[in-house]
Design a protein around this motif. Structure first.
Motif, PDB file in Angstrom:
ATOM      1  N   GLN A   1      37.460  12.506  12.447  1.00 37.96           N
ATOM      2  CA  GLN A   1      36.557  11.957  11.430  1.00 37.96           C
ATOM      3  C   GLN A   1      35.244  11.513  12.041  1.00 37.96           C
ATOM      4  O   GLN A   1      34.173  11.755  11.481  1.00 37.96           O
ATOM      5  N   ALA A   2      35.300  10.878  13.211  1.00 38.41           N
ATOM      6  CA  ALA A   2      34.074  10.477  13.900  1.00 38.41           C
ATOM      7  C   ALA A   2      33.228  11.700  14.248  1.00 38.41           C
ATOM      8  O   ALA A   2      32.001  11.690  14.101  1.00 38.41           O
ATOM      9  N   LYS A   3      33.876  12.759  14.695  1.00 38.60           N
ATOM     10  CA  LYS A   3      33.165  14.000  15.019  1.00 38.60           C
ATOM     11  C   LYS A   3      32.502  14.569  13.766  1.00 38.60           C
ATOM     12  O   LYS A   3      31.356  15.017  13.800  1.00 38.60           O
ATOM     13  N   ALA A   4      33.213  14.540  12.634  1.00 37.89           N
ATOM     14  CA  ALA A   4      32.647  15.042  11.381  1.00 37.89           C
ATOM     15  C   ALA A   4      31.454  14.200  10.942  1.00 37.89           C
ATOM     16  O   ALA A   4      30.471  14.742  10.422  1.00 37.89           O
ATOM     17  N   ASP A   5      31.514  12.888  11.167  1.00 36.27           N
ATOM     18  CA  ASP A   5      30.416  12.002  10.772  1.00 36.27           C
ATOM     19  C   ASP A   5      29.192  12.179  11.664  1.00 36.27           C
ATOM     20  O   ASP A   5      28.068  12.171  11.184  1.00 36.27           O
ATOM     21  N   TRP A   6      29.403  12.313  12.969  1.00 28.54           N
ATOM     22  CA  TRP A   6      28.305  12.303  13.920  1.00 28.54           C
ATOM     23  C   TRP A   6      27.856  13.688  14.388  1.00 28.54           C
ATOM     24  O   TRP A   6      26.722  13.849  14.856  1.00 28.54           O
ATOM     25  N   ASP A   7      28.721  14.674  14.323  1.00 31.96           N
ATOM     26  CA  ASP A   7      28.389  16.023  14.793  1.00 31.96           C
ATOM     27  C   ASP A   7      29.052  17.074  13.893  1.00 31.96           C
ATOM     28  O   ASP A   7      29.891  17.853  14.337  1.00 31.96           O
ATOM     29  N   PRO A   8      28.700  17.097  12.606  1.00 31.33           N
ATOM     30  CA  PRO A   8      29.381  18.002  11.667  1.00 31.33           C
ATOM     31  C   PRO A   8      29.183  19.484  11.984  1.00 31.33           C
ATOM     32  O   PRO A   8      30.022  20.306  11.623  1.00 31.33           O
ATOM     33  N   CYS A   9      28.104  19.833  12.661  1.00 33.38           N
ATOM     34  CA  CYS A   9      27.857  21.238  13.015  1.00 33.38           C
ATOM     35  C   CYS A   9      28.500  21.607  14.350  1.00 33.38           C
ATOM     36  O   CYS A   9      28.360  22.738  14.808  1.00 33.38           O
ATOM     37  N   ASN A  10      29.172  20.656  14.993  1.00 36.26           N
ATOM     38  CA  ASN A  10      29.882  20.871  16.245  1.00 36.26           C
ATOM     39  C   ASN A  10      28.963  21.373  17.366  1.00 36.26           C
ATOM     40  O   ASN A  10      29.324  22.241  18.154  1.00 36.26           O
ATOM     41  N   LEU A  11      27.777  20.766  17.440  1.00 44.34           N
ATOM     42  CA  LEU A  11      26.842  21.153  18.501  1.00 44.34           C
ATOM     43  C   LEU A  11      27.342  20.728  19.878  1.00 44.34           C
ATOM     44  O   LEU A  11      27.061  21.384  20.873  1.00 44.34           O
ATOM     45  N   LEU A  12      28.072  19.612  19.950  1.00 45.03           N
ATOM     46  CA  LEU A  12      28.595  19.111  21.226  1.00 45.03           C
ATOM     47  C   LEU A  12      30.010  19.650  21.432  1.00 45.03           C
ATOM     48  O   LEU A  12      30.984  18.925  21.401  1.00 45.03           O
ATOM     49  N   ARG A  13      30.107  20.943  21.653  1.00 47.41           N
ATOM     50  CA  ARG A  13      31.407  21.601  21.718  1.00 47.41           C
ATOM     51  C   ARG A  13      31.724  22.205  23.084  1.00 47.41           C
ATOM     52  O   ARG A  13      32.716  22.885  23.245  1.00 47.41           O
ATOM     53  N   PHE A  14      30.888  21.952  24.078  1.00 50.52           N
ATOM     54  CA  PHE A  14      31.058  22.613  25.376  1.00 50.52           C
ATOM     55  C   PHE A  14      31.858  21.772  26.362  1.00 50.52           C
ATOM     56  O   PHE A  14      31.630  21.804  27.543  1.00 50.52           O
ATOM     57  N   ASN A  15      32.800  21.023  25.856  1.00 49.26           N
ATOM     58  CA  ASN A  15      33.705  20.231  26.685  1.00 49.26           C
ATOM     59  C   ASN A  15      35.110  20.443  26.116  1.00 49.26           C
ATOM     60  O   ASN A  15      35.355  21.429  25.445  1.00 49.26           O
ATOM     61  N   LYS A  16      35.990  19.531  26.334  1.00 48.05           N
ATOM     62  CA  LYS A  16      37.318  19.622  25.715  1.00 48.05           C
ATOM     63  C   LYS A  16      37.152  19.163  24.278  1.00 48.05           C
ATOM     64  O   LYS A  16      37.326  17.996  23.940  1.00 48.05           O
ATOM     65  N   ASN A  17      36.783  20.078  23.441  1.00 53.98           N
ATOM     66  CA  ASN A  17      36.253  19.819  22.105  1.00 53.98           C
ATOM     67  C   ASN A  17      37.300  19.304  21.113  1.00 53.98           C
ATOM     68  O   ASN A  17      38.410  19.773  21.061  1.00 53.98           O
ATOM     69  N   ILE A  18      36.855  18.361  20.298  1.00 60.48           N
ATOM     70  CA  ILE A  18      37.580  17.946  19.104  1.00 60.48           C
ATOM     71  C   ILE A  18      36.827  18.553  17.941  1.00 60.48           C
ATOM     72  O   ILE A  18      35.619  18.319  17.785  1.00 60.48           O
TER      73      ILE A  18
ATOM     74  N   TYR B   1      44.191  11.448  31.903  1.00 58.52           N
ATOM     75  CA  TYR B   1      42.755  11.231  31.930  1.00 58.52           C
ATOM     76  C   TYR B   1      42.111  12.590  31.671  1.00 58.52           C
ATOM     77  O   TYR B   1      42.072  13.453  32.546  1.00 58.52           O
ATOM     78  N   ILE B   2      41.628  12.788  30.476  1.00 59.35           N
ATOM     79  CA  ILE B   2      41.223  14.109  29.999  1.00 59.35           C
ATOM     80  C   ILE B   2      40.056  14.717  30.784  1.00 59.35           C
ATOM     81  O   ILE B   2      39.976  15.922  30.946  1.00 59.35           O
ATOM     82  N   ASN B   3      39.140  13.886  31.314  1.00 59.08           N
ATOM     83  CA  ASN B   3      37.972  14.440  32.004  1.00 59.08           C
ATOM     84  C   ASN B   3      38.302  15.095  33.334  1.00 59.08           C
ATOM     85  O   ASN B   3      37.533  15.912  33.820  1.00 59.08           O
ATOM     86  N   LEU B   4      39.407  14.723  33.952  1.00 59.09           N
ATOM     87  CA  LEU B   4      39.767  15.290  35.251  1.00 59.09           C
ATOM     88  C   LEU B   4      40.915  16.284  35.144  1.00 59.09           C
ATOM     89  O   LEU B   4      41.659  16.489  36.091  1.00 59.09           O
TER      90      LEU B   4
END
Length: 55
Positions: A33-50, A6-9
């Motif tokens: 691919q989903a990350k590239a489609d929805w967040d190509p600039c990687n703004l949501l990167r402050f977690n266990k980032n893909i 469980y990656i979040n814990l």
């Protein structure tokens, strides 16, 4: 170190670990691919980032 969990814990153990916790390379590729489609600039990167898939 576990192959999947469980990656979040859990503690982030680096990029190889992040690829392994999703269970299969195909699943991780779909997430990239989903990350590239929805967040190509990687703004949501402050977690266990893909990273967004290049290209």
């Amino acid at each position: 170190m576990r192959d999947n969990c469980y990656i979040n814990l859990s503690t982030d153990n680096g990029p190889e670990w992040r690829r392994g916790v999703w269970g299969s390379p195909a699943k991780y590729a779909r997430l990239e691919q989903a990350k590239a489609d929805w967040d190509p600039c990687n703004l949501l990167r402050f977690n266990k980032n893909i990273q967004p898939k290049a290209g």
